[in-house]
Design an enzyme around this catalytic site. Structure first.
Site, PDB file in Angstrom:
ATOM      1  NE  ARG A 110      61.646  35.867 -21.457  1.00 51.02           N
ATOM      2  CZ  ARG A 110      61.720  36.384 -22.678  1.00 51.02           C
ATOM      3  NH1 ARG A 110      62.888  36.769 -23.167  1.00 51.02           N
ATOM      4  NH2 ARG A 110      60.650  36.518 -23.429  1.00 51.02           N
ATOM      5  CG  HIS A 137      56.741  33.219 -25.187  1.00 52.65           C
ATOM      6  ND1 HIS A 137      56.418  34.086 -24.156  1.00 52.65           N
ATOM      7  CD2 HIS A 137      57.619  33.902 -25.988  1.00 52.65           C
ATOM      8  CE1 HIS A 137      57.069  35.231 -24.322  1.00 52.65           C
ATOM      9  NE2 HIS A 137      57.795  35.144 -25.421  1.00 52.65           N
ATOM     10  CD  GLN A 140      55.678  36.397 -29.144  1.00 53.50           C
ATOM     11  OE1 GLN A 140      56.573  36.923 -28.511  1.00 53.50           O
ATOM     12  NE2 GLN A 140      55.187  36.932 -30.244  1.00 53.50           N
ATOM     13  CG  ASP A 227      61.066  31.089 -32.052  1.00 58.02           C
ATOM     14  OD1 ASP A 227      61.855  32.049 -32.048  1.00 58.02           O
ATOM     15  OD2 ASP A 227      60.733  30.479 -31.019  1.00 58.02           O
ATOM     16  CB  CYS A 266      58.067  35.162 -31.149  1.00 61.37           C
ATOM     17  SG  CYS A 266      59.507  34.090 -31.191  1.00 61.37           S
ATOM     18  NE  ARG A 294      54.635  39.411 -26.094  1.00 60.39           N
ATOM     19  CZ  ARG A 294      55.833  39.037 -25.669  1.00 60.39           C
ATOM     20  NH1 ARG A 294      56.827  38.941 -26.517  1.00 60.39           N
ATOM     21  NH2 ARG A 294      56.039  38.703 -24.408  1.00 60.39           N
TER      22      ARG A 294
HETATM   23  N1   CP Z   1      59.340  37.620 -28.267  1.00 60.16           N
HETATM   24  C1   CP Z   1      59.919  37.856 -27.085  1.00 60.16           C
HETATM   25  O1   CP Z   1      59.511  37.295 -26.051  1.00 60.16           O
HETATM   26  O2   CP Z   1      60.932  38.743 -27.133  1.00 60.16           O
HETATM   27  P1   CP Z   1      61.984  39.029 -25.956  1.00 60.16           P
HETATM   28  O3   CP Z   1      62.787  37.779 -25.776  1.00 60.16           O
HETATM   29  O4   CP Z   1      62.778  40.192 -26.417  1.00 60.16           O
HETATM   30  O5   CP Z   1      61.187  39.323 -24.701  1.00 60.16           O
HETATM   31  N1  NVA Z   2      61.943  30.172 -28.635  1.00 60.23           N
HETATM   32  C1  NVA Z   2      62.651  31.362 -28.248  1.00 60.23           C
HETATM   33  C2  NVA Z   2      61.695  32.478 -28.061  1.00 60.23           C
HETATM   34  C3  NVA Z   2      62.273  33.786 -27.622  1.00 60.23           C
HETATM   35  C4  NVA Z   2      61.264  34.846 -27.434  1.00 60.23           C
HETATM   36  C5  NVA Z   2      63.443  31.096 -26.987  1.00 60.23           C
HETATM   37  O1  NVA Z   2      62.922  30.420 -26.086  1.00 60.23           O
HETATM   38  O2  NVA Z   2      64.592  31.538 -26.888  1.00 60.23           O
END
Ligand code: CP
Ligand code: NVA
Length: 310
Positions: A110, A137, A140, A227, A266, A294
């Site tokens: 990440r 993502h 997701q 989101d 999400c 997930r």
């Molecule tokens: N939706 C998602 O990726 O959640 P987290 O940021 O908690 O991993």
């Molecule tokens: N768009 C959000 C998604 C988090 C799961 C971010 O990137 O923070």
């Protein structure tokens, strides 16, 4: 050749739909309590597959679903927090990739910049999974298509809308919609459109896609995705964004336009900001199914990366 899972735009309709179906298969296997531990020790291998999980940003779902997927499949995850690796700061991303590639069997990352996921996949010599970048993502969105499948969606059918920021989640969703022949509508403020690269990908794959600033375009949607207005890494813009996105809140007034649409998010959600309590807790909300799924979508990804599935 080493396989990676870094973006939905790397998929074809066949490979993506197969991943959705395998996610469904793994969910059924887990529910029946009958999971083949394909990442566990075998006749020829005494140890389990180990995945290093690099997190430059916080996470609940991505981290826990990754560990649970590995747990079900007999593998193991090694969590590396934002304080540890120092990707590109303590050490060049290329060097981190090469070293981890010697130590573990795969990497989930990440990151802030998508270029770091690409750099990891170029130099690791082991499979790399994108656990969220500024561009995509993919894990997701794979789980979300399983969720929609469970709620009546089928390839080649249905209208999926995204209300809000044309962000990483939206980009992956556009690509997934195009690959599955799902009509797609983005509704949000000017200046926050999804990345052109993903819109172009959709057109190239025969996607039906509308970008609009009008809430009325949501009408007729089977699914509405929401989101946060401010993604991780954009916190400095939060105040400005709150003003720009206010007309695009997912609330009961918007629900009057789409009374039967299922609501996706999400998570994490900023309740009272991009979505109200009555919508996220309402009867049309399927956000918890998304969170659960997930796990199974990650199982499908690991199966593909480690077990010769296309
Ligand atoms: N939706 C998602 O990726 O959640 P987290 O940021 O908690 O991993
Ligand atoms: N768009 C959000 C998604 C988090 C799961 C971010 O990137 O923070």
């Amino acid at each position: 050749m080493i396989k990676h899972f870094v973006g939905i735009t790397d998929e074809t309709p066949e490979t993506f739909i197969k991943l959705i179906k395998r996610s469904e298969f793994w969910k059924k296997s887990v529910k029946k309590g009958n999971v083949q531990q394909i990442l566990g020790p075998t006749k020829n291998r005494t140890s389990s597959k180990v995945i290093a999980m690099i997190f430059q940003k916080p996470s609940t779902r991505t981290r826990v679903s990754c560990e649970m997927a590995l747990h079900h499949l007999g593998g193991r995850g090694l969590y590396l927090s934002p304080n540890e690796i120092g990707l590109g700061k303590r050490e060049a991303t290329k060097d981190v990739a090469a070293v981890l590639g010697r130590l573990v069997d795969g990497i989930l990352a990440r990151v802030f910049s998508h270029s770091d996921v690409l750099e990891l996949s170029k130099h690791a010599g082991v499979p790399v999974v994108n656990g969220l970048s500024d561009a995509e993502h993919p894990c997701q969105i794979l789980g979300d298509f399983l969720t929609m499948l469970e709620h009546g969606w089928r390839p080649g059918k249905g209208k999926l809308a995204f209300i809000g920021d044309g962000n990483n989640v939206c980009n992956s969703l556009i690509a997934g919609a195009a690959l599955t022949g799902t009509e797609f509508v983005w509704v949000g403020p000017k200046g926050y459109e999804p990345d052109k690269k993903f819109v172009e990908f959709a057109y190239q794959n025969g996607g039906k896609i509308i970008l609009s600033n009008k809430i009325s375009e949501l009408k007729g949607s089977d699914f509405i995705y929401n989101d946060v207005w401010t993604s991780m890494g954009f916190e400095d813009e939060a105040n400005k964004r709150r003003k720009k996105f206010k007309p695009y809140q997912m609330n009961s007034k918007v629900m009057e336009l789409v009374p039967s649409a299922k609501i996706l998010h999400c998570l994490p959600a900023h309740r009272g900001e991009e979505i109200t309590d009555e919508v996220i807790d309402g009867k049309n909300s399927i956000v918890l199914d998304q969170a659960e799924n997930r796990v199974y979508s990650k199982m499908a990804v690991f199966e593909r990366l480690f077990c010769n599935h296309k």
